[in-house]
Design a protein around this motif. Sequence first.
Motif, PDB file in Angstrom:
ATOM      1  N   GLY A  15       0.800  -1.197   0.000  1.00 41.00           N
ATOM      2  CA  GLY A  15       0.000   0.000   0.000  1.00 41.00           C
ATOM      3  C   GLY A  15       0.830   1.241   0.000  1.00 41.00           C
ATOM      4  O   GLY A  15       2.020   1.202   0.148  1.00 41.00           O
ATOM      5  N   ALA A  16       0.172   2.357  -0.154  1.00 38.88           N
ATOM      6  CA  ALA A  16       0.853   3.640  -0.117  1.00 38.88           C
ATOM      7  C   ALA A  16       0.934   4.097   1.321  1.00 38.88           C
ATOM      8  O   ALA A  16       0.230   3.608   2.193  1.00 38.88           O
ATOM      9  N   THR A  17       1.812   5.074   1.591  1.00 38.57           N
ATOM     10  CA  THR A  17       1.949   5.605   2.924  1.00 38.57           C
ATOM     11  C   THR A  17       0.589   6.061   3.418  1.00 38.57           C
ATOM     12  O   THR A  17      -0.178   6.706   2.706  1.00 38.57           O
ATOM     13  N   ALA A  18       0.286   5.727   4.692  1.00 41.13           N
ATOM     14  CA  ALA A  18      -0.956   6.115   5.350  1.00 41.13           C
ATOM     15  C   ALA A  18      -2.156   5.283   4.910  1.00 41.13           C
ATOM     16  O   ALA A  18      -3.247   5.474   5.407  1.00 41.13           O
ATOM     17  N   ALA A  19      -1.971   4.350   4.001  1.00 38.45           N
ATOM     18  CA  ALA A  19      -3.072   3.456   3.631  1.00 38.45           C
ATOM     19  C   ALA A  19      -3.257   2.426   4.747  1.00 38.45           C
ATOM     20  O   ALA A  19      -2.323   2.097   5.476  1.00 38.45           O
ATOM     21  N   SER A  20      -4.473   1.917   4.882  1.00 45.63           N
ATOM     22  CA  SER A  20      -4.707   0.860   5.862  1.00 45.63           C
ATOM     23  C   SER A  20      -4.135  -0.444   5.327  1.00 45.63           C
ATOM     24  O   SER A  20      -3.935  -0.614   4.124  1.00 45.63           O
ATOM     25  N   LEU A  21      -3.917  -1.364   6.232  1.00 45.62           N
ATOM     26  CA  LEU A  21      -3.418  -2.664   5.821  1.00 45.62           C
ATOM     27  C   LEU A  21      -4.410  -3.359   4.890  1.00 45.62           C
ATOM     28  O   LEU A  21      -4.019  -3.975   3.892  1.00 45.62           O
ATOM     29  N   SER A  22      -5.694  -3.240   5.218  1.00 45.82           N
ATOM     30  CA  SER A  22      -6.715  -3.873   4.380  1.00 45.82           C
ATOM     31  C   SER A  22      -6.697  -3.315   2.967  1.00 45.82           C
ATOM     32  O   SER A  22      -6.834  -4.067   1.991  1.00 45.82           O
ATOM     33  N   ASP A  23      -6.507  -2.008   2.850  1.00 48.25           N
ATOM     34  CA  ASP A  23      -6.451  -1.393   1.526  1.00 48.25           C
ATOM     35  C   ASP A  23      -5.234  -1.894   0.747  1.00 48.25           C
ATOM     36  O   ASP A  23      -5.305  -2.158  -0.462  1.00 48.25           O
ATOM     37  N   VAL A  24      -4.128  -2.025   1.433  1.00 50.56           N
ATOM     38  CA  VAL A  24      -2.910  -2.485   0.777  1.00 50.56           C
ATOM     39  C   VAL A  24      -3.071  -3.930   0.309  1.00 50.56           C
ATOM     40  O   VAL A  24      -2.692  -4.288  -0.802  1.00 50.56           O
ATOM     41  N   LEU A  25      -3.635  -4.744   1.166  1.00 47.67           N
ATOM     42  CA  LEU A  25      -3.870  -6.137   0.788  1.00 47.67           C
ATOM     43  C   LEU A  25      -4.747  -6.229  -0.446  1.00 47.67           C
ATOM     44  O   LEU A  25      -4.475  -6.986  -1.371  1.00 47.67           O
ATOM     45  N   ALA A  26      -5.818  -5.450  -0.426  1.00 49.34           N
ATOM     46  CA  ALA A  26      -6.751  -5.484  -1.551  1.00 49.34           C
ATOM     47  C   ALA A  26      -6.096  -4.994  -2.832  1.00 49.34           C
ATOM     48  O   ALA A  26      -6.355  -5.518  -3.921  1.00 49.34           O
ATOM     49  N   SER A  27      -5.220  -4.016  -2.720  1.00 52.59           N
ATOM     50  CA  SER A  27      -4.601  -3.431  -3.908  1.00 52.59           C
ATOM     51  C   SER A  27      -3.603  -4.382  -4.570  1.00 52.59           C
ATOM     52  O   SER A  27      -3.263  -4.221  -5.738  1.00 52.59           O
ATOM     53  N   GLN A  28      -3.125  -5.378  -3.837  1.00 49.31           N
ATOM     54  CA  GLN A  28      -2.117  -6.298  -4.345  1.00 49.31           C
ATOM     55  C   GLN A  28      -2.676  -7.693  -4.606  1.00 49.31           C
ATOM     56  O   GLN A  28      -1.944  -8.674  -4.616  1.00 49.31           O
ATOM     57  N   ASN A  29      -3.977  -7.782  -4.824  1.00 48.86           N
ATOM     58  CA  ASN A  29      -4.599  -9.096  -4.933  1.00 48.86           C
ATOM     59  C   ASN A  29      -4.032  -9.925  -6.083  1.00 48.86           C
ATOM     60  O   ASN A  29      -3.968 -11.152  -6.000  1.00 48.86           O
ATOM     61  N   SER A  30      -3.579  -9.280  -7.151  1.00 45.26           N
ATOM     62  CA  SER A  30      -3.051 -10.047  -8.286  1.00 45.26           C
ATOM     63  C   SER A  30      -1.791 -10.817  -7.910  1.00 45.26           C
ATOM     64  O   SER A  30      -1.498 -11.869  -8.485  1.00 45.26           O
ATOM     65  N   THR A  31      -1.044 -10.304  -6.935  1.00 46.36           N
ATOM     66  CA  THR A  31       0.186 -10.957  -6.489  1.00 46.36           C
ATOM     67  C   THR A  31      -0.005 -11.761  -5.209  1.00 46.36           C
ATOM     68  O   THR A  31       0.676 -12.761  -4.981  1.00 46.36           O
ATOM     69  N   LEU A  32      -0.984 -11.340  -4.400  1.00 47.53           N
ATOM     70  CA  LEU A  32      -1.178 -11.950  -3.089  1.00 47.53           C
ATOM     71  C   LEU A  32      -2.543 -12.618  -2.947  1.00 47.53           C
ATOM     72  O   LEU A  32      -3.056 -12.758  -1.838  1.00 47.53           O
ATOM     73  N   SER A  33      -3.135 -13.042  -4.047  1.00 45.22           N
ATOM     74  CA  SER A  33      -4.496 -13.597  -3.973  1.00 45.22           C
ATOM     75  C   SER A  33      -4.555 -14.863  -3.122  1.00 45.22           C
ATOM     76  O   SER A  33      -5.537 -15.090  -2.406  1.00 45.22           O
ATOM     77  N   THR A  34      -3.519 -15.706  -3.177  1.00 42.01           N
ATOM     78  CA  THR A  34      -3.533 -16.921  -2.363  1.00 42.01           C
ATOM     79  C   THR A  34      -3.489 -16.569  -0.883  1.00 42.01           C
ATOM     80  O   THR A  34      -4.236 -17.121  -0.068  1.00 42.01           O
ATOM     81  N   LEU A  35      -2.621 -15.645  -0.531  1.00 37.63           N
ATOM     82  CA  LEU A  35      -2.548 -15.200   0.860  1.00 37.63           C
ATOM     83  C   LEU A  35      -3.857 -14.536   1.273  1.00 37.63           C
ATOM     84  O   LEU A  35      -4.376 -14.774   2.369  1.00 37.63           O
ATOM     85  N   ASN A  36      -4.425 -13.699   0.385  1.00 42.74           N
ATOM     86  CA  ASN A  36      -5.684 -13.034   0.708  1.00 42.74           C
ATOM     87  C   ASN A  36      -6.818 -14.032   0.900  1.00 42.74           C
ATOM     88  O   ASN A  36      -7.697 -13.834   1.747  1.00 42.74           O
ATOM     89  N   SER A  37      -6.798 -15.120   0.141  1.00 42.66           N
ATOM     90  CA  SER A  37      -7.816 -16.162   0.320  1.00 42.66           C
ATOM     91  C   SER A  37      -7.699 -16.795   1.694  1.00 42.66           C
ATOM     92  O   SER A  37      -8.693 -17.092   2.353  1.00 42.66           O
ATOM     93  N   LEU A  38      -6.468 -16.988   2.117  1.00 41.48           N
ATOM     94  CA  LEU A  38      -6.231 -17.566   3.441  1.00 41.48           C
ATOM     95  C   LEU A  38      -6.728 -16.640   4.542  1.00 41.48           C
ATOM     96  O   LEU A  38      -7.289 -17.080   5.544  1.00 41.48           O
ATOM     97  N   LEU A  39      -6.564 -15.347   4.317  1.00 37.72           N
ATOM     98  CA  LEU A  39      -6.919 -14.373   5.342  1.00 37.72           C
ATOM     99  C   LEU A  39      -8.390 -13.966   5.321  1.00 37.72           C
ATOM    100  O   LEU A  39      -8.906 -13.433   6.302  1.00 37.72           O
ATOM    101  N   ALA A  40      -9.052 -14.224   4.204  1.00 37.80           N
ATOM    102  CA  ALA A  40     -10.417 -13.721   4.025  1.00 37.80           C
ATOM    103  C   ALA A  40     -11.363 -14.189   5.121  1.00 37.80           C
ATOM    104  O   ALA A  40     -12.262 -13.441   5.534  1.00 37.80           O
TER     105      ALA A  40
END
Length: 382
Positions: A15-40
């Motif tokens: 994410g960008a500076t001052a972004a929430s962790l959730s926003d950063v996770l969502a913004s990187q779904n193309s690279t972190l989709s497997t991890l995001n599925s685990l965390l969902a």
Amino acid sequence: MLFKNLLPAAAFVTGATAASLSDVLASQNSTLSTLNSLLASNPDIVKTLSDASDITLLAPSNDALSKFLSNPSNAATVVSQTGLLDALLSYHVLNGTLYASNFTNSSIFVPTWLSNSSYANVTGGQVVEASLTNGSNVTFWSALKQNSTVSQANLNFTGGTLHIIDTVLSIPGDLNSTLVASNLTSADGALQKAGSDLTSKLAGLHNVTVFVPSNSAFSDIANIAGNWTSNQVADILNYHIIDGTVDYSTLFKNNTQAATLGGGNVTFTVDNGTIFVDSARIIEKDVLLSNGVLHVIDGVLNPKNTTAKPNTSGSTDAPAFSGASAASNSVPFTSGVPTPTTTVPAATGVSSSKSTGLAIPIQTGAVGYAALFGGAAILANL
């Protein structure tokens, strides 16, 4: 339910500076989709990470998790071993905000959130080793010198920063499992010959530094070592262990000493970057253990020859035992000790080698947690 010591896997976000962790996770779904599925299915974990401050999250990419799961035993072990997934995730959360610019060619050892005593008995949390490789690549080393390289750095969120890594970190195991995986079969056999009193003592120690002779080091004194009794082997091995201090390679100072578990003092010599313990040189540094660190040395230390000096001008050192010599095709203490079908860099003295397909370690003791989330089942099906 407490999540304070939970592995901030969810924190693996961008994410960008001052972004929430959730926003950063969502913004990187193309690279972190497997991890995001685990965390969902585990919003509490994301919240814990989002509420944390001054942390660095190491987020395994889709390819990293795919490589991890290509070892059939990994997902099954995570599912069956209560608390392991939490520990694995916690090991990917570093204390302190470390940007790519904070790393140099010199190694640093960074404490993580992994403090569950079933997996780590190191004060302040188990560490990862980190430095630059090839001039600019930020690389982390975990168990058995496995390395993980940052593929995308400095994805900032309100509580710190996140780096995407290309390999899942591996939790360091205990001394015995590390010796086996590293093909240090003579040392493993010597430990077995020393008996259960020493192995039980070692299992209960916190914060240890262990100097492990290579197979060649034992071979060099085969004519003597083959006649040692169990008590003699135990006495000698005790001289290879420092209890109460985790001495990573960066901490050794020239002409200093440390007390060993056996009572005598070993002497350190540092000469042009080479580290010696008495007369033996360290040929593989900083192999992480669940309760400390292991260094491979090229000679067997002698508690009755504490004044043995290193040969700093040559490539080899004379054995510390008078009259010692190699016996033809003899490697002491290896009879009945299985040779691993695969080896890892710790066995070869190549600290920057890439190792793949390493299995996750078995816990070091009884687990004190119940499973904190159901994501393990998801992981098994990814």
